[in-house]
Design an enzyme around this catalytic site. Structure first.
Site, PDB file in Angstrom:
ATOM      1  N   SER A 253       0.843  -1.196   0.000  1.00  0.00           N
ATOM      2  CA  SER A 253       0.000   0.000   0.000  1.00  0.00           C
ATOM      3  C   SER A 253       0.877   1.244   0.000  1.00  0.00           C
ATOM      4  O   SER A 253       2.033   1.203   0.456  1.00  0.00           O
ATOM      5  CB  SER A 253      -0.901   0.018   1.238  1.00  0.00           C
TER       6      SER A 253
ATOM      7  N   TYR B 250      -2.872  -1.104  10.422  1.00  0.00           N
ATOM      8  CA  TYR B 250      -2.966  -1.466   9.006  1.00  0.00           C
ATOM      9  C   TYR B 250      -1.745  -0.978   8.237  1.00  0.00           C
ATOM     10  O   TYR B 250      -1.117  -1.731   7.475  1.00  0.00           O
ATOM     11  CB  TYR B 250      -4.229  -0.885   8.388  1.00  0.00           C
TER      12      TYR B 250
END
Length: 277
Positions: A159, A172
């Protein structure tokens, strides 16, 4: 020695004269989001597919569509990859079917939005199990086979949040930092054995991530949002090109580069503003 599949090559989706390529790809998280695009793009190249995710129904529908559209074989494997030992069970099951995986797309994962102490610990642990442990185990059990035969490809989905600490996505973002560092290290470790490992870093993408994470979408974030198809294409193109990592989208590359020039305190402040609803 088997030839590594040219993932980035294009074959017209309506050309079924040659049938399947004989190659197999395993796509995790194949019931939604980027998993759908990875499946369609690989199927268009006549790559047979194993679809793995928790929900059977959407995968069965996808499998039927891909068989009809591309004339390939598709195997559906409903499985909770966050469960301990799930990766080994999946590998054993595919071995039992004599399916050799040439391309592993480690796409399964999800995020949790909110203050760390306000989020039930069991949810955070489940996310870590899927985003880190399952990715590690899958890369190990399938990477060993690839290295032994001297060919294979592994795509890890990290990400843009992997490049900085992110308040409200603390755990996360940390899991994705692991995925990026892990994937880039494996790229160097395994390339001498004929295995390509590439880490894809998407920015904000239309995948249903926000609804699952319980996250609002700010105007700035909406401006930076990419469609999922070009993100998946950039990942497979980088994998075909043998790159260690790729950031999808020009603006996301600008964001990642700017992190090299700013102190981490400023990065945290910037992320708060970007994510603020």
């Amino acid at each position: 020695m088997s030839k590594t599949i040219e993932v980035g090559s294009r074959i017209p989706s309506n050309d079924k004269s040659n049938g399947s390529s004989g190659k197999w790809a395993l796509i995790t998280g194949a019931s939604s989001g980027l998993g759908l695009d990875f499946a369609d793009l690989l199927a268009a190249q006549r790559v047979n597919l194993v679809l793995a995710a928790r929900r059977r129904e959407p995968m069965e529908k996808l499998a039927a569509d891909l068989r009809r559209k591309h004339g390939i074989e598709v195997v559906v494997e409903p499985i909770d990859l966050a469960a301990p030992g799930a990766a080994a069970r999946l590998k054993d099951g595919l071995d039992g079917k004599s399916l050799r995986i040439d391309v592993l797309v480690n796409n399964a994962g999800y995020g949790l939005h909110g203050e760390f102490l306000d989020t039930p610990l069991e949810r955070t642990v489940d996310m870590i199990q899927l985003n880190i442990t399952a990715v590690t185990e899958l890369s190990y059990v399938f990477g060993r086979d690839m290295a032994a035969r001297g060919s294979g490809q592994i795509l890890l989905v990290a990400s843009l949040l992997a490049f900085q600490p992110v308040p409200s996505f603390a755990a996360y973002a940390a899991t994705k930092s692991y995925v990026l560092a892990f994937g880039e290290a494996l790229h160097d470790e395994l390339r001498a054995q004929g295995v390509t490992v590439t880490s894809l870093c998407p920015g904000h993408t239309e995948t249903g991530f926000d609804a699952a994470a319980g996250a609002p979408v700010s105007p700035m974030l909406r401006f930076l949002t990419m469609k999922s198809r070009p993100v998946a294409e950039s990942g497979l193109r980088a994998l075909s090109g043998g790159k260690a990592s790729v950031i999808a989208g020009f603006m996301n590359n600008v964001v990642a580069f700017s992190n090299r020039l700013t102190p981490r305190s400023m990065q945290r402040s910037s992320m708060k503003r970007v994510l603020a609803s």
